[in-house]
Design a protein around this motif. Structure first.
Motif: not given
Length: 545
Positions: A339-358
């Motif tokens: 029931g997460i309304a912005k599933a696509f946007e959260f997926s992008i957010m997680n990609t950005c977290f991955g970039f920060l981790g790199v």
């Protein structure tokens, strides 16, 4: 000398860093395709051409993938992903064969040309069969881009900078993933064919830039040395190191007649870092040819090379064992179910977290932690994130609270995976193997990675779907266990290779040194190379590099 070498900064190595950054840009293509093509399959414009009729859809086509379980997707959608993986698998597998005839640059140029042909086929066709051909060719190009770009950066980088420069792989993959998601987000609402043709056309950008950039990048010095082209190899090394290495005196212990600050009675015979590195490369290649002869693919599984091959394969396998492909492929699905309304946007957010981790991981590899420590940290963190998600799904499956927990721990997972396992995996995999077999071993290891990624994507639906085992996010328990196995492997079997040249690693593995004693082992090849450089310098007074 090691102290002097390790004191050189990224700024002093800026030319090599820039050139390696240009070559490593090839990995951006893989990240872009992974993000863009996976999403365009849900676009109305794409499914009008390649989709299938659906009475449940207002437009008459299945445009909302989230309504279907992964096993109910059309054959077209499944083949689009799997054929790319198959092409990458095949090209990585035969990379060693091509390396016998093509240099690293030539192989990358070939990949750029094949990529252009593949993109043209996919953009111009309305036939599913021709689309499959385009995806297969694009996968072949991607396999070459990933394999040869990482081999090049490993061979071109100075020993103390190799971790940072090869870790550019993860850096560019994340940039590509973010850009692919952004492009899809801008075109997903279009109802015409441009909705998918624009993302596909964007796949021309990286190969076009890379094709031009390679004219300014020298060939790998080590590859040239193995082909007997010493003059070209020396010139390539000078281009990579620039002028800074000619200004730093490489004074090794035992050869310094001056004080601790490096002053000597006569500096006319003291070699520069460039000259010592060159002498070390030459001695390393000569020793390989003397003891091991010509290159044969099966040499990967003989003698001391067998240990190096197994370690390389296990390192690439640990990428999949982290569970990253499970989360990349199904995080949006789980977010939607919960029931997460912005599933696509959260997926992008997680990609950005991955970039920060790199970015943090690249700094940590250089300044804080060795390869072994950062891999252990990454496996522990990834395992705990998978465990937390699985526990949440066990306590309250498909609830909003579970969805929020999944979002939080998936973000943390991406941060630690990309900052630790992702950032360190290719630096470790490429330096574990010998120079003469690097294309064969890294290529086949990369193929193994593609095979394991496909296997995860193929098997996951049977674990998570309601009509099968119906584990859902509890599937994370399996990945928790696999991460624990990775921790055991890293702790007991992975040697620490930080700061070692590739030739030093050849000497250590040839001596069959246990993993725990790598750091304390004293290599003789650098001292011998220093003596050779001193002798060469003495006979070349008046000349300098």
């Amino acid at each position: 000398m090691d102290k002097i070498l390790s004191s050189t900064t990224l700024w002093q190595n800026r030319k090599c860093l820039l050139l390696c950054c240009l070559v490593s840009m090839a990995n951006m293509q893989y990240g872009f395709d992974l993000a863009a093509v996976g999403s365009l399959q849900a676009m109305p414009g794409f499914l009008k051409v390649f989709g299938y009729p659906s009475p449940d859809s207002d437009t008459g086509y299945a445009i909302d993938v989230s309504k279907y379980t992964p096993t109910e997707l059309s054959t077209v959608q499944q083949l689009i992903t799997s054929l790319l993986t198959l092409g990458s698998f095949v090209s990585s597998l035969v990379a060693g064969f091509f390396s016998s005839y093509l240099g690293r640059r030539q192989a990358l140029w070939l990949a750029c040309v094949v990529n252009a042909i593949a993109c043209g086929i996919q953009i111009g066709t309305s036939s599913a069969g021709v689309l499959y051909l385009g995806r297969l060719l694009l996968g072949f190009a991607n396999g070459f881009l990933v394999t040869f770009s990482n081999i090049y950066t490993a061979e071109a980088a100075p020993a103390h900078m190799r971790g940072v420069m090869v870790a550019l792989f993860a850096y560019w993959v994340n940039i590509g993933s973010i850009m692919g998601a952004v492009v899809d987000n801008k075109t997903k609402e279009r109802m015409d064919a441009l909705s998918y043709r624009i993302p596909l056309a964007c796949l021309y950008i990286v190969p076009a830039l890379l094709f031009v950039a390679l004219f300014f990048v020298p060939e790998s010095p080590r590859w040239l040395l193995h082909r007997g082209k010493e003059d070209a190899a020396r010139k390539a090394l000078e281009q990579l190191r620039g002028s800074s290495y000619a200004k730093i005196l490489a004074i090794a212990p035992g050869y310094n007649s001056g004080d601790e600050n490096g002053s000597v009675e006569s500096t006319s015979v003291i070699p520069t870092l460039l000259e010592v590195e060159w002498a070390e490369m030459v001695k390393g290649v000569e020793e390989e040819k003397r003891t091991q002869g010509d290159v044969a693919a099966l040499d990967m599984f003989r003698g001391v090379e067998l240990r190096r091959t197994i370690l390389c394969y296990c390192m690439i396998g640990c990428q999949t064992a982290s569970g990253v492909w499970f989360l990349i492929g199904y995080q949006t699905y789980f977010f939607t179910v919960c029931g997460i309304a912005k599933a696509f946007e959260f997926s992008i957010m997680n990609t950005c977290f991955g970039f920060l981790g790199v970015n943090i991981g690249m700094y940590a590899i250089r300044e804080w932690l060795g390869r072994r420590s950062i891999l252990i940290l990454g496996a522990v963190a990834c395992g705990l994130c998978q465990l937390a998600s699985a526990i949440a799904a066990s306590v309250s499956p498909n609830s909003l609270q579970t969805g929020q927990t999944l979002v939080a721990f998936t973000a943390l997972f991406m941060f630690f995976y990309n900052g630790c396992v992702g950032a360190a995996s290719y630096p470790v995999a490429t330096e574990l193997v010998s120079s003469r077999l690097r294309a064969w071993t890294v290529g086949t290891a990369t193929s193994l990675g593609y095979l394991l990624a496909w296997l995860v994507n193929f098997c996951t639906p049977y674990f998570i779907n309601p009509e099968h085992l119906n584990w859902g996010a509890r599937y994370g328990y399996i990945w928790t266990a696999s991460n624990l196995l990775c921790v055991v492997f890293f702790y007991f079997f992975m040697p620490e290779m930080k700061g070692r040249s590739l030739e030093e690693l050849d000497e250590i593995f040839a001596a069959r040194i246990p993993a725990r004693k790598f750091e304390s082992y004293r290599c003789l090849i650098r001292e011998a190379a220093h003596l050779d450089a001193v002798n060469a310098k003495s006979g070349q007074k008046g000349e300098h590099y």
